[in-house]
Design a protein around this motif. Structure first.
Motif, PDB file in Angstrom:
ATOM      1  N   LEU A  97       0.847  -1.204   0.000  1.00 19.64           N
ATOM      2  CA  LEU A  97       0.000   0.000   0.000  1.00 19.64           C
ATOM      3  C   LEU A  97       0.884   1.256   0.000  1.00 19.64           C
ATOM      4  O   LEU A  97       1.939   1.282   0.637  1.00 19.64           O
ATOM      5  N   PRO A  99       1.826   4.593   1.484  1.00 17.10           N
ATOM      6  CA  PRO A  99       1.548   5.246   2.780  1.00 17.10           C
ATOM      7  C   PRO A  99       0.718   6.510   2.579  1.00 17.10           C
ATOM      8  O   PRO A  99       0.953   7.277   1.643  1.00 17.10           O
ATOM      9  N   THR A 103      -1.952   8.497   8.008  1.00 18.23           N
ATOM     10  CA  THR A 103      -1.134   7.589   8.822  1.00 18.23           C
ATOM     11  C   THR A 103       0.041   8.344   9.456  1.00 18.23           C
ATOM     12  O   THR A 103       0.511   7.987  10.541  1.00 18.23           O
ATOM     13  N   THR A 126       2.606  -4.171   8.526  1.00 20.18           N
ATOM     14  CA  THR A 126       3.566  -3.070   8.335  1.00 20.18           C
ATOM     15  C   THR A 126       3.646  -2.585   6.892  1.00 20.18           C
ATOM     16  O   THR A 126       4.069  -1.460   6.631  1.00 20.18           O
ATOM     17  N   GLY A 127       3.255  -3.411   5.921  1.00 20.65           N
ATOM     18  CA  GLY A 127       3.250  -2.988   4.508  1.00 20.65           C
ATOM     19  C   GLY A 127       4.647  -2.588   4.046  1.00 20.65           C
ATOM     20  O   GLY A 127       5.609  -3.361   4.147  1.00 20.65           O
ATOM     21  N   CYS A 130       6.449   1.732   6.546  1.00 15.95           N
ATOM     22  CA  CYS A 130       6.478   3.199   6.781  1.00 15.95           C
ATOM     23  C   CYS A 130       6.328   3.564   8.260  1.00 15.95           C
ATOM     24  O   CYS A 130       7.099   4.394   8.782  1.00 15.95           O
ATOM     25  N   ASP A 148       3.997  -8.630   8.821  1.00 21.20           N
ATOM     26  CA  ASP A 148       2.981  -8.586   7.760  1.00 21.20           C
ATOM     27  C   ASP A 148       2.793  -9.999   7.238  1.00 21.20           C
ATOM     28  O   ASP A 148       3.726 -10.815   7.264  1.00 21.20           O
ATOM     29  N   VAL A 149       1.584 -10.268   6.752  1.00 23.93           N
ATOM     30  CA  VAL A 149       1.297 -11.600   6.209  1.00 23.93           C
ATOM     31  C   VAL A 149       1.981 -11.788   4.853  1.00 23.93           C
ATOM     32  O   VAL A 149       2.196 -12.913   4.414  1.00 23.93           O
ATOM     33  N   CYS A 153       5.664  -7.650   1.072  1.00 25.31           N
ATOM     34  CA  CYS A 153       5.716  -6.448   1.922  1.00 25.31           C
ATOM     35  C   CYS A 153       6.958  -6.487   2.808  1.00 25.31           C
ATOM     36  O   CYS A 153       7.648  -5.475   2.954  1.00 25.31           O
ATOM     37  N   GLN A 173       4.354 -12.679   9.387  1.00 27.99           N
ATOM     38  CA  GLN A 173       3.463 -13.311  10.368  1.00 27.99           C
ATOM     39  C   GLN A 173       2.012 -13.018   9.985  1.00 27.99           C
ATOM     40  O   GLN A 173       1.662 -11.854   9.744  1.00 27.99           O
ATOM     41  N   ASP A 174       1.207 -14.062   9.939  1.00 26.62           N
ATOM     42  CA  ASP A 174      -0.227 -13.888   9.720  1.00 26.62           C
ATOM     43  C   ASP A 174      -0.867 -13.666  11.089  1.00 26.62           C
ATOM     44  O   ASP A 174      -0.823 -14.554  11.945  1.00 26.62           O
ATOM     45  N   ILE A 175      -1.480 -12.526  11.275  1.00 24.91           N
ATOM     46  CA  ILE A 175      -2.013 -12.183  12.595  1.00 24.91           C
ATOM     47  C   ILE A 175      -3.286 -12.992  12.894  1.00 24.91           C
ATOM     48  O   ILE A 175      -3.700 -13.110  14.047  1.00 24.91           O
ATOM     49  N   VAL A 176      -3.876 -13.555  11.833  1.00 24.33           N
ATOM     50  CA  VAL A 176      -5.061 -14.404  12.042  1.00 24.33           C
ATOM     51  C   VAL A 176      -4.649 -15.744  12.674  1.00 24.33           C
ATOM     52  O   VAL A 176      -5.439 -16.401  13.341  1.00 24.33           O
ATOM     53  N   PRO A 198      -6.121  -3.699   7.405  1.00 25.98           N
ATOM     54  CA  PRO A 198      -7.130  -3.568   6.340  1.00 25.98           C
ATOM     55  C   PRO A 198      -8.481  -3.241   6.988  1.00 25.98           C
ATOM     56  O   PRO A 198      -8.840  -3.876   7.975  1.00 25.98           O
ATOM     57  N   LYS A 219      -5.142  -7.211  -0.501  1.00 26.11           N
ATOM     58  CA  LYS A 219      -4.923  -7.722   0.857  1.00 26.11           C
ATOM     59  C   LYS A 219      -4.646  -6.596   1.858  1.00 26.11           C
ATOM     60  O   LYS A 219      -4.863  -6.749   3.061  1.00 26.11           O
ATOM     61  N   PHE A 231      -9.555  -7.500  12.465  1.00 25.74           N
ATOM     62  CA  PHE A 231      -8.168  -7.202  12.843  1.00 25.74           C
ATOM     63  C   PHE A 231      -8.095  -6.444  14.172  1.00 25.74           C
ATOM     64  O   PHE A 231      -7.171  -6.650  14.950  1.00 25.74           O
TER      65      PHE A 231
HETATM   66  C1  LIG Z   1      -3.795  -0.838   5.296  1.00 28.83           C
HETATM   67  S1  LIG Z   1      -2.298  -1.738   4.981  1.00 28.83           S
HETATM   68  C2  LIG Z   1      -1.178  -0.796   5.989  1.00 28.83           C
HETATM   69  C3  LIG Z   1       0.240  -0.825   5.501  1.00 28.83           C
HETATM   70  C4  LIG Z   1       1.169   0.152   6.261  1.00 28.83           C
HETATM   71  N1  LIG Z   1       1.207  -0.143   7.682  1.00 28.83           N
HETATM   72  C5  LIG Z   1       0.702   1.583   6.047  1.00 28.83           C
HETATM   73  O1  LIG Z   1       0.172   2.184   7.000  1.00 28.83           O
HETATM   74  O2  LIG Z   1       0.854   2.100   4.923  1.00 28.83           O
HETATM   75  C6  LIG Z   1      -2.592  -3.217   5.894  1.00 28.83           C
HETATM   76  C7  LIG Z   1      -1.449  -4.226   5.880  1.00 28.83           C
HETATM   77  O3  LIG Z   1      -1.876  -5.375   6.629  1.00 28.83           O
HETATM   78  C8  LIG Z   1      -1.357  -6.528   6.001  1.00 28.83           C
HETATM   79  N2  LIG Z   1      -2.187  -7.695   6.372  1.00 28.83           N
HETATM   80  C9  LIG Z   1      -3.354  -8.085   5.832  1.00 28.83           C
HETATM   81  N3  LIG Z   1      -3.791  -9.212   6.427  1.00 28.83           N
HETATM   82  C10 LIG Z   1      -2.868  -9.533   7.380  1.00 28.83           C
HETATM   83  C11 LIG Z   1      -2.745 -10.601   8.307  1.00 28.83           C
HETATM   84  N4  LIG Z   1      -3.667 -11.567   8.359  1.00 28.83           N
HETATM   85  N5  LIG Z   1      -1.680 -10.623   9.131  1.00 28.83           N
HETATM   86  C12 LIG Z   1      -0.732  -9.645   9.060  1.00 28.83           C
HETATM   87  N6  LIG Z   1      -0.790  -8.609   8.186  1.00 28.83           N
HETATM   88  C13 LIG Z   1      -1.847  -8.551   7.354  1.00 28.83           C
HETATM   89  C14 LIG Z   1      -1.403  -6.212   4.519  1.00 28.83           C
HETATM   90  O4  LIG Z   1      -0.522  -7.042   3.787  1.00 28.83           O
HETATM   91  C15 LIG Z   1      -1.027  -4.736   4.511  1.00 28.83           C
HETATM   92  O5  LIG Z   1       0.352  -4.563   4.334  1.00 28.83           O
END
Ligand SMILES: C[S@@+](CC[C@H](N)C(=O)[O-])C[C@H]1O[C@@H](n2cnc3c(N)ncnc32)[C@H](O)[C@@H]1O
Length: 291
Positions: A97, A99, A103, A126-127, A130, A148-149, A153, A173-176, A198, A219, A231
């Protein structure tokens, strides 16, 4: 543009004419300025001061290529390959994404509340990295981790940390995956968790601009229509274990769900839960303190 030498004023005129069918005037002017900044390192005033200066053939070509991509609605940040975020240059491409300015307000809140203590901070989702990188740049005694999943990223975030010469621990890391997330950090060891997760429901995608939908990773943007707070719930639970007493949880939020996110935090046991507006007077941030 024709083959003869073109000066800055003529180039601006060319860009305005080419972009006006595709972008409203204000947005078009902002894009033109970004192109001058990115291609010629011009400040806004340089465009006027150098009105008569000839633009080299090579640079004219860069502007022309950018115009072709802009007509296809490619975001100008992806064309230039970077954006500036809270005084930090962040390289961006389709992996993450772009930034957003709001944010930066979230980062500013954290920086202003934190002294020069040795804080331990986790950025979830973290995407491009940033938030984590800007925090590390401004809170030099902090230890920062970003997860981040998406492997893409995390690769980009690592590249950005290196380009900015900061030491941030980035990992996939998948936070789910609650078991995996629980192993990220020891209980009660973090001072701050921050996340811009997201938060757009799929059903709202029809209201979004083509340049976001066609280019930025789905995503990063979308959450299930049925579970828009997923989330926030997961990260609040993670915080209940991983944050120290008085540790802080900071979120960027969808303005539609401000009160609901506040409830999620209260139900998870956070106190002094505060909702904040951005500079456009929209509810965009929530912070809670772990008791
Ligand atoms: C809205 S973006 C924010 C990116 C960055 N932090 C920013 O502020 O520009 C959300 C981020 O969450 C990550 N994401 C989505 N599902 C996730 C999951 N299950 N576990 C960890 N990260 C996840 C996405 O890949 C994306 O990079």
């Amino acid at each position: 543009m024709n083959a003869k030498a073109t000066n800055t004023a003529q180039l601006v005129e060319f860009l305005r004419t080419e972009l006006s069918p595709y972008y409203p005037e204000k947005e078009g002017n902002a894009i033109i300025f970004r192109l001058f900044e990115g291609i010629l390192s011009y400040e806004q005033t340089d465009i006027v001061l150098n009105a008569e200066s000839t633009v080299s053939k090579a640079d004219q070509e860069k502007f022309e290529n950018a115009v072709q991509l802009l007509k296809k609605k490619t975001p100008v940040q992806y064309i230039l390959g970077y954006t500036d975020f809270y005084n930090v240059r962040i390289n961006v491409d389709k992996r993450a994404l772009i930034p957003r300015p709001e944010t930066e307000e979230l980062v500013d809140w954290i920086v202003k509340e934190s002294g020069d203590q040795a804080l331990r901070i986790l950025d979830v989702g973290t995407g491009s990295g940033c938030i984590a990188i800007a925090l590390k740049k401004h809170l030099q005694n902090a230890q920062v981790m970003g997860v981040d999943v998406s492997d893409d990223c995390i690769d980009l975030a690592k590249e950005n940390a290196e380009a900015n010469q900061v030491d941030v621990n980035f990992r996939v890391q998948d936070i789910v995956d609650r078991d995996g997330s629980a192993k990220l950090v020891q209980p009660e060891t973090l001072d701050i968790i921050v996340s811009n997760p997201p938060y757009i429901q799929y059903k709202d995608r029809y209201q979004m601009d083509e340049n976001i939908l066609s280019y930025e990773p789905a995503k990063a943007l979308f959450v299930d229509d049925e579970n828009p707070l997923l989330f926030y719930k997961l990260i609040s639970l993670l915080g209940s274990v991983a944050l120290k007493k008085d540790g802080q949880l900071y979120f960027e939020i969808n303005e539609k769900y401000g009160d609901e996110v506040v409830d999620v935090l209260k139900k998870a046991g956070y106190v002094d839960v505060e909702q904040r507006k951005d500079i456009h007077d929209r509810n965009r941030f929530v912070r809670g303190i772990k008791e």
